[in-house]
Design a protein around this motif. Structure first.
Motif, PDB file in Angstrom:
ATOM      1  N   LEU A  57     -28.447  25.397 -21.620  1.00  0.00           N
ATOM      2  CA  LEU A  57     -27.774  24.926 -22.826  1.00  0.00           C
ATOM      3  C   LEU A  57     -28.629  25.216 -24.059  1.00  0.00           C
ATOM      4  CD1 LEU A  57     -25.040  23.311 -23.234  1.00  0.00           C
ATOM      5  CD2 LEU A  57     -26.510  21.343 -23.706  1.00  0.00           C
ATOM      6  N   PHE A  58     -29.922  24.932 -23.975  1.00  0.00           N
ATOM      7  CA  PHE A  58     -30.808  25.188 -25.102  1.00  0.00           C
ATOM      8  C   PHE A  58     -30.891  26.681 -25.424  1.00  0.00           C
ATOM      9  CE2 PHE A  58     -33.256  21.119 -23.848  1.00  0.00           C
ATOM     10  CZ  PHE A  58     -32.465  20.355 -24.692  1.00  0.00           C
ATOM     11  N   GLU A  59     -30.763  27.534 -24.411  1.00  0.00           N
ATOM     12  CA  GLU A  59     -30.779  28.971 -24.647  1.00  0.00           C
ATOM     13  C   GLU A  59     -29.568  29.422 -25.457  1.00  0.00           C
ATOM     14  OE1 GLU A  59     -33.058  31.063 -24.118  1.00  0.00           O
ATOM     15  OE2 GLU A  59     -34.357  30.337 -22.507  1.00  0.00           O
ATOM     16  N   LEU A  60     -28.482  28.660 -25.368  1.00  0.00           N
ATOM     17  CA  LEU A  60     -27.259  28.981 -26.105  1.00  0.00           C
ATOM     18  C   LEU A  60     -27.188  28.249 -27.448  1.00  0.00           C
ATOM     19  CD1 LEU A  60     -24.730  28.741 -23.121  1.00  0.00           C
ATOM     20  CD2 LEU A  60     -25.436  30.847 -24.297  1.00  0.00           C
ATOM     21  N   THR A  61     -28.193  27.425 -27.733  1.00  0.00           N
ATOM     22  CA  THR A  61     -28.204  26.586 -28.931  1.00  0.00           C
ATOM     23  C   THR A  61     -28.997  27.268 -30.040  1.00  0.00           C
ATOM     24  OG1 THR A  61     -28.059  24.575 -27.593  1.00  0.00           O
ATOM     25  CG2 THR A  61     -28.848  24.321 -29.841  1.00  0.00           C
ATOM     26  N   ASP A  62     -28.447  27.264 -31.246  1.00  0.00           N
ATOM     27  CA  ASP A  62     -29.145  27.876 -32.370  1.00  0.00           C
ATOM     28  C   ASP A  62     -30.282  27.002 -32.885  1.00  0.00           C
ATOM     29  OD1 ASP A  62     -27.478  30.357 -32.950  1.00  0.00           O
ATOM     30  OD2 ASP A  62     -25.934  28.800 -32.958  1.00  0.00           O
ATOM     31  N   LEU A  63     -30.073  25.672 -32.866  1.00  0.00           N
ATOM     32  CA  LEU A  63     -31.081  24.757 -33.389  1.00  0.00           C
ATOM     33  C   LEU A  63     -30.999  23.437 -32.644  1.00  0.00           C
ATOM     34  CD1 LEU A  63     -33.255  24.056 -35.557  1.00  0.00           C
ATOM     35  CD2 LEU A  63     -31.370  23.259 -37.008  1.00  0.00           C
ATOM     36  N   VAL A  64     -32.144  22.989 -32.121  1.00  0.00           N
ATOM     37  CA  VAL A  64     -32.224  21.691 -31.454  1.00  0.00           C
ATOM     38  C   VAL A  64     -32.770  20.664 -32.441  1.00  0.00           C
ATOM     39  CG1 VAL A  64     -33.316  20.377 -29.591  1.00  0.00           C
ATOM     40  CG2 VAL A  64     -32.542  22.723 -29.180  1.00  0.00           C
ATOM     41  N   LEU A  65     -32.113  19.520 -32.526  1.00  0.00           N
ATOM     42  CA  LEU A  65     -32.601  18.388 -33.316  1.00  0.00           C
ATOM     43  C   LEU A  65     -33.227  17.420 -32.328  1.00  0.00           C
ATOM     44  CD1 LEU A  65     -29.422  17.873 -35.560  1.00  0.00           C
ATOM     45  CD2 LEU A  65     -31.345  19.435 -35.942  1.00  0.00           C
ATOM     46  N   LEU A  66     -34.547  17.435 -32.221  1.00  0.00           N
ATOM     47  CA  LEU A  66     -35.246  16.663 -31.192  1.00  0.00           C
ATOM     48  C   LEU A  66     -35.702  15.321 -31.758  1.00  0.00           C
ATOM     49  CD1 LEU A  66     -36.326  16.673 -28.260  1.00  0.00           C
ATOM     50  CD2 LEU A  66     -38.494  17.537 -29.201  1.00  0.00           C
ATOM     51  N   ASP A  67     -35.133  14.259 -31.231  1.00  0.00           N
ATOM     52  CA  ASP A  67     -35.471  12.903 -31.678  1.00  0.00           C
ATOM     53  C   ASP A  67     -36.662  12.382 -30.886  1.00  0.00           C
ATOM     54  OD1 ASP A  67     -33.185  12.496 -33.495  1.00  0.00           O
ATOM     55  OD2 ASP A  67     -32.015  12.655 -31.663  1.00  0.00           O
ATOM     56  N   VAL A  68     -37.802  12.280 -31.545  1.00  0.00           N
ATOM     57  CA  VAL A  68     -38.973  11.654 -30.947  1.00  0.00           C
ATOM     58  C   VAL A  68     -38.995  10.211 -31.438  1.00  0.00           C
ATOM     59  CG1 VAL A  68     -41.482  11.701 -30.733  1.00  0.00           C
ATOM     60  CG2 VAL A  68     -40.208  13.845 -30.871  1.00  0.00           C
ATOM     61  N   LYS A  69     -38.721   9.273 -30.566  1.00  0.00           N
ATOM     62  CA  LYS A  69     -38.548   7.879 -30.976  1.00  0.00           C
ATOM     63  C   LYS A  69     -39.873   7.214 -31.334  1.00  0.00           C
ATOM     64  CE  LYS A  69     -34.231   8.405 -29.686  1.00  0.00           C
ATOM     65  NZ  LYS A  69     -33.110   8.514 -30.648  1.00  0.00           N
ATOM     66  N   GLN A  70     -40.909   7.530 -30.577  1.00  0.00           N
ATOM     67  CA  GLN A  70     -42.247   7.001 -30.797  1.00  0.00           C
ATOM     68  C   GLN A  70     -43.210   7.868 -30.004  1.00  0.00           C
ATOM     69  OE1 GLN A  70     -44.976   5.583 -31.347  1.00  0.00           O
ATOM     70  NE2 GLN A  70     -44.797   3.650 -32.413  1.00  0.00           N
ATOM     71  N   PHE A  71     -44.405   8.119 -30.536  1.00  0.00           N
ATOM     72  CA  PHE A  71     -45.379   8.913 -29.790  1.00  0.00           C
ATOM     73  C   PHE A  71     -46.218   8.047 -28.859  1.00  0.00           C
ATOM     74  CE2 PHE A  71     -49.291  11.331 -29.140  1.00  0.00           C
ATOM     75  CZ  PHE A  71     -48.744  12.529 -28.687  1.00  0.00           C
ATOM     76  N   ASN A  72     -46.491   6.828 -29.273  1.00  0.00           N
ATOM     77  CA  ASN A  72     -47.262   5.906 -28.440  1.00  0.00           C
ATOM     78  C   ASN A  72     -46.438   5.503 -27.221  1.00  0.00           C
ATOM     79  OD1 ASN A  72     -47.858   2.943 -27.650  1.00  0.00           O
ATOM     80  ND2 ASN A  72     -49.718   3.580 -28.708  1.00  0.00           N
TER      81      ASN A  72
END
Length: 232
Positions: free
Chosen positions: A105-120
């Protein structure tokens, strides 16, 4: 139609099902894997094609939710058809699922909006009831496979606005080449009425929305690590 879900004007499709349990989720009605209304892929394709003239050169379609990668396998034929019709595709994801279907799916996607909720890790679990290592694995896969993505971060007072956590995130991602920009998403309470209608307890009822000073402070911190930072 949306203007905050990727570049330009977007047709936003909200999909059902999510493995996360974010305390501030604005769409609690999309969490249940068995909820929602069945929609034929052809309907989505027809609507996207009919609205293509409104997208201009920058807009397109964004798949959100819920967590769209829950339905990755079913989405693959639709994504191929959208690409055949020249429609720009975004996927708004928390990165919690990484398997052969989501990779395709990501290979067919032009842009991923990646939600990083928290790094800790501990605070991420407090905020989402889930581990953040799958999200970080997804980010690494996107980077290693040359897939463009935006990093999105919801600034929740008392949960994800700690300076040490933002700096740790910045140090982790600062050398990533595929991050096009970082979006700071202000915490809001727009979904509270849904909890009331569903008879659910909104657990962050005491958390107030960000002050301009809090947003400015976070923006300054992120700009120490990334070239393009916007408050969305």
């Amino acid at each position: 139609m949306g203007t905050f879900d990727g570049p330009g004007l977007r047709l936003v499709v909200f999909l059902q099902g999510c493995p996360f349990r974010c305390l501030y989720c604005a769409n609690p009605d999309t969490i249940d894997m068995s909820g929602g209304v069945p929609t034929r892929a052809s309907e989505i394709l027809d609507e996207a094609v009919s609205q293509r003239a409104f997208f201009g050169k920058r807009g397109g379609i964004t798949f959100s939710g819920g967590e769209p990668t829950v339905q990755a396998k079913a989405l693959l034929p639709l994504f191929r058809s959208l690409r055949d019709n020249g429609i720009h595709i975004c996927v708004d994801t928390n990165g919690s699922i990484l398997n052969e279907d989501t990779k395709a799916l990501f290979e067919l996607t032009d842009l991923v909006l990646l939600d990083v909720k928290q790094f800790n890790p501990e605070r991420h679990r407090l905020l989402t009831e889930r581990d953040n290592s799958p999200t970080l694995r997804t980010a690494r896969w996107l980077e290693e496979h040359g897939r463009s993505f935006w990093l999105r971060y919801v600034l929740v007072p008392g949960y994800s606005d700690f300076e040490e956590d933002i700096r740790a995130l910045g140090e982790h991602f600062r050398d990533y080449k595929q991050i096009g920009r970082v979006e700071i998403l202000p915490y809001h309470r727009l979904g509270v009425h849904k909890y009331e209608a569903m008879g659910l307890d909104y657990k962050l009822k005491e958390v107030v929305e960000n002050t301009p000073e809090q947003l400015d402070r976070a923006e300054r911190l992120f700009k120490e690590y990334f070239d393009t930072v916007v408050v969305n």
